[in-house]
Scaffold this motif. Structure first.
Motif, PDB file in Angstrom:
ATOM      1  N   GLY A 246       0.836  -1.191   0.000  1.00 44.78           N
ATOM      2  CA  GLY A 246       0.000   0.000   0.000  1.00 44.78           C
ATOM      3  C   GLY A 246       0.871   1.242   0.000  1.00 44.78           C
ATOM      4  O   GLY A 246       1.961   1.253   0.585  1.00 44.78           O
ATOM      5  N   LEU A 247       0.395   2.267  -0.675  1.00 43.64           N
ATOM      6  CA  LEU A 247       1.059   3.576  -0.659  1.00 43.64           C
ATOM      7  C   LEU A 247       0.037   4.628  -0.276  1.00 43.64           C
ATOM      8  O   LEU A 247      -1.095   4.611  -0.769  1.00 43.64           O
ATOM      9  N   LYS A 248       0.442   5.521   0.593  1.00 39.85           N
ATOM     10  CA  LYS A 248      -0.403   6.642   0.998  1.00 39.85           C
ATOM     11  C   LYS A 248       0.453   7.886   0.940  1.00 39.85           C
ATOM     12  O   LYS A 248       1.636   7.853   1.306  1.00 39.85           O
ATOM     13  N   MET A 249      -0.136   8.989   0.484  1.00 36.12           N
ATOM     14  CA  MET A 249       0.652  10.213   0.329  1.00 36.12           C
ATOM     15  C   MET A 249      -0.254  11.439   0.369  1.00 36.12           C
ATOM     16  O   MET A 249      -1.472  11.308   0.214  1.00 36.12           O
ATOM     17  N   ASN A 250       0.335  12.590   0.558  1.00 33.85           N
ATOM     18  CA  ASN A 250      -0.374  13.858   0.484  1.00 33.85           C
ATOM     19  C   ASN A 250       0.066  14.579  -0.788  1.00 33.85           C
ATOM     20  O   ASN A 250       1.249  14.563  -1.142  1.00 33.85           O
ATOM     21  N   VAL A 251      -0.917  15.200  -1.451  1.00 33.58           N
ATOM     22  CA  VAL A 251      -0.645  15.843  -2.735  1.00 33.58           C
ATOM     23  C   VAL A 251      -1.389  17.184  -2.786  1.00 33.58           C
ATOM     24  O   VAL A 251      -2.584  17.241  -2.503  1.00 33.58           O
ATOM     25  N   PRO A 252      -0.695  18.275  -3.161  1.00 32.92           N
ATOM     26  CA  PRO A 252      -1.390  19.550  -3.321  1.00 32.92           C
ATOM     27  C   PRO A 252      -2.338  19.486  -4.521  1.00 32.92           C
ATOM     28  O   PRO A 252      -2.096  18.757  -5.491  1.00 32.92           O
ATOM     29  N   LYS A 253      -3.394  20.255  -4.455  1.00 38.16           N
ATOM     30  CA  LYS A 253      -4.439  20.249  -5.478  1.00 38.16           C
ATOM     31  C   LYS A 253      -3.877  20.458  -6.886  1.00 38.16           C
ATOM     32  O   LYS A 253      -4.270  19.770  -7.823  1.00 38.16           O
ATOM     33  N   ASP A 254      -2.943  21.368  -7.033  1.00 35.70           N
ATOM     34  CA  ASP A 254      -2.419  21.684  -8.364  1.00 35.70           C
ATOM     35  C   ASP A 254      -1.506  20.600  -8.941  1.00 35.70           C
ATOM     36  O   ASP A 254      -1.149  20.648 -10.114  1.00 35.70           O
ATOM     37  N   ARG A 255      -1.133  19.599  -8.156  1.00 33.18           N
ATOM     38  CA  ARG A 255      -0.276  18.500  -8.625  1.00 33.18           C
ATOM     39  C   ARG A 255      -1.009  17.160  -8.647  1.00 33.18           C
ATOM     40  O   ARG A 255      -0.427  16.138  -9.005  1.00 33.18           O
ATOM     41  N   LEU A 256      -2.288  17.158  -8.264  1.00 37.45           N
ATOM     42  CA  LEU A 256      -3.040  15.912  -8.120  1.00 37.45           C
ATOM     43  C   LEU A 256      -3.096  15.105  -9.417  1.00 37.45           C
ATOM     44  O   LEU A 256      -2.837  13.904  -9.421  1.00 37.45           O
TER      45      LEU A 256
END
Length: 88
Positions: A19-29
């Motif tokens: 599994g991979l979990k991450m945070n991503v800014p809206k402009d890079r989604l």
């Protein structure tokens, strides 16, 4: 016996994926989503009170070494890799 077979097959399948979990800014989604293979589609959820998203998926353990650097370049932060015990 069918239940035992189901659970064993789930355990065997989980040995080959993580599994991979991450945070991503809206402009890079979109950049990050385009990089992600998954069983169906990645899970994307809004983070509280910010323009960031939490993205979660499962991928083959064979590609993680190449995928994580690409995700970082694509804009992902706080990437967590975790083992799975079963995939049913």
């Amino acid at each position: 016996i069918e239940n035992i077979a189901l659970m064993l097959q789930g355990s065997l399948k989980a040995e080959r994926i993580v599994g991979l979990k991450m945070n991503v800014p809206k402009d890079r989604l979109k950049n990050v989503i385009d990089l992600l293979p998954s069983l169906n589609a990645p899970t994307v959820a809004n983070l509280y009170n910010v323009e960031w998203f939490s993205v979660e998926t499962v991928v083959s353990s064979d590609i993680v070494r190449e995928l994580i650097p690409a995700l970082t370049k694509g804009g992902a932060e706080g990437i967590i890799e975790y083992r799975l015990s079963k995939v049913i």
